[in-house]
Motif scaffolding. Structure first.
Motif, PDB file in Angstrom:
ATOM      1  N   TYR A 283       2.844  -4.464   4.260  1.00 58.40           N
ATOM      2  CA  TYR A 283       2.251  -4.520   5.599  1.00 58.40           C
ATOM      3  C   TYR A 283       1.673  -5.905   5.879  1.00 58.40           C
ATOM      4  CZ  TYR A 283      -2.358  -3.962   3.365  1.00 58.40           C
ATOM      5  OH  TYR A 283      -3.492  -4.140   2.597  1.00 58.40           O
TER       6      TYR A 283
ATOM      7  N   TYR B 230       4.675   0.637   1.138  1.00 54.69           N
ATOM      8  CA  TYR B 230       4.897  -0.188   2.328  1.00 54.69           C
ATOM      9  C   TYR B 230       4.345  -1.592   2.115  1.00 54.69           C
ATOM     10  CZ  TYR B 230       6.144   3.956   5.050  1.00 54.69           C
ATOM     11  OH  TYR B 230       6.762   5.087   5.521  1.00 54.69           O
TER      12      TYR B 230
ATOM     13  N   MET C 197      -0.874  -3.691  12.690  1.00 48.31           N
ATOM     14  CA  MET C 197      -0.145  -4.026  11.475  1.00 48.31           C
ATOM     15  C   MET C 197       1.297  -3.522  11.541  1.00 48.31           C
ATOM     16  SD  MET C 197      -1.938  -5.693   9.186  1.00 48.31           S
ATOM     17  CE  MET C 197      -3.624  -6.318   9.363  1.00 48.31           C
TER      18      MET C 197
ATOM     19  N   ARG D 221       0.848  -1.185   0.000  1.00 50.05           N
ATOM     20  CA  ARG D 221       0.000   0.000   0.000  1.00 50.05           C
ATOM     21  C   ARG D 221       0.886   1.238   0.000  1.00 50.05           C
ATOM     22  NH1 ARG D 221      -4.481   0.417   4.642  1.00 50.05           N
ATOM     23  NH2 ARG D 221      -5.129  -1.488   3.577  1.00 50.05           N
TER      24      ARG D 221
ATOM     25  N   ASN E 103       1.701   4.667   5.068  1.00 48.07           N
ATOM     26  CA  ASN E 103       1.659   3.705   6.177  1.00 48.07           C
ATOM     27  C   ASN E 103       0.499   3.975   7.122  1.00 48.07           C
ATOM     28  OD1 ASN E 103       2.648   6.067   7.245  1.00 48.07           O
ATOM     29  ND2 ASN E 103       4.170   5.081   8.563  1.00 48.07           N
TER      30      ASN E 103
ATOM     31  N   ALA F  22       4.340  -2.151   9.196  1.00 42.83           N
ATOM     32  CA  ALA F  22       4.539  -1.543   7.879  1.00 42.83           C
ATOM     33  C   ALA F  22       6.032  -1.413   7.605  1.00 42.83           C
ATOM     34  CB  ALA F  22       3.873  -0.174   7.815  1.00 42.83           C
TER      35      ALA F  22
ATOM     36  N   LEU G  49      -2.130   2.616   8.558  1.00 42.17           N
ATOM     37  CA  LEU G  49      -2.630   1.266   8.752  1.00 42.17           C
ATOM     38  C   LEU G  49      -3.147   1.090  10.174  1.00 42.17           C
ATOM     39  CD1 LEU G  49       0.388  -0.514   7.082  1.00 42.17           C
ATOM     40  CD2 LEU G  49      -1.875  -0.271   6.066  1.00 42.17           C
TER      41      LEU G  49
END
Length: 225
Positions: free
Chosen positions: A205, A203, A85, A76, A79, A87, A81
């Motif tokens: 993740y 990133y 998660m 993605r 970052n 990253a 998130l």
């Protein structure tokens, strides 16, 4: 894949990885642009290094809940998130530029300033989080302007936006690396060259580190090289 089945599959693959090199299925999800720019150039070398890892890659523009849908990891831009998660940056931020086909310019005036973009057709994305059209943020030195084209086709895939631009559909705002070939072959030309944008860092993740399989650890390390 249900979470319980996903956990069983991961446990089995971790066990197979303990006996030697990483092994088992590695399920990944990502948009097409990071697939083409970041992952695809390294896949052959990764397969040669880890022949027992079976890659399953879903190339899709939608936002994916990787835990719910049984993926091991995803790619993605940015970052932003969930807190659970991890990253890992795998590709730096890059420049984005405005491009259009010479055919389109035969019937439309060349934009001279960012405000002129409002008179043109464009390919844009809609935020899957807010539902609004994502504006183009253009920079010229310390100056920045945001433009939301009023006449637009919404396409949630950069590669498809570029393909439509080549066909004369309108203006696209894309990473330099993705439009180098059509620029070199004059299928596209750059417009407003003193203005450009920025594509966020890419990133990789995945859920917290305690759930990593041997195959995922190998893939993360390989992408970071």
């Amino acid at each position: 894949m249900a979470p319980a089945l996903s956990q069983l599959r991961r446990a089995s693959e971790e066990a197979s990885g303990r006996s030697g090199r990483p092994a088992g299925t590695l399920r990944l999800t990502m948009p097409r642009a990071p697939f083409e720019l970041v992952v695809a150039p390294k896949l052959t070398a990764f397969r040669q290094a880890y022949p027992a890892v079976e890659l399953e890659i879903a190339v899709e523009a939608r936002m994916v809940d990787i835990v719910k849908e049984g993926y091991d990891a995803g790619l993605r831009y940015g970052n932003h998130l969930d807190q659970d998660m991890v990253a890992v940056p795998v590709s730096p931020a890059s420049e984005t530029i405005l491009v259009v086909s010479p055919t389109y310019l035969e019937h439309h005036a060349m934009p001279k300033v960012p405000g002129d973009l409002l008179k043109h057709h464009a390919m844009v994305c809609r935020s899957q989080e807010t539902g609004v059209i994502i504006p183009w943020t253009l920079h010229r030195g310390s100056k920045a302007v945001k433009v939301t084209p009023s006449s637009a086709t919404i396409v949630h895939d950069l590669a498809s936006q570029i393909a439509l631009a080549v066909k004369g559909m309108g203006i696209a705002f894309a990473p330099v690396a993705l439009v180098s070939e059509p620029l070199d072959t004059a299928k596209l030309v750059r417009i407003l060259p003193v203005w450009s944008g920025r594509l966020d860092t890419t990133y990789l993740y995945f859920p917290s580190r305690r759930h990593q399989s041997a195959a995922l650890r190998a893939f993360v390390a390989f992408m970071r090289q």
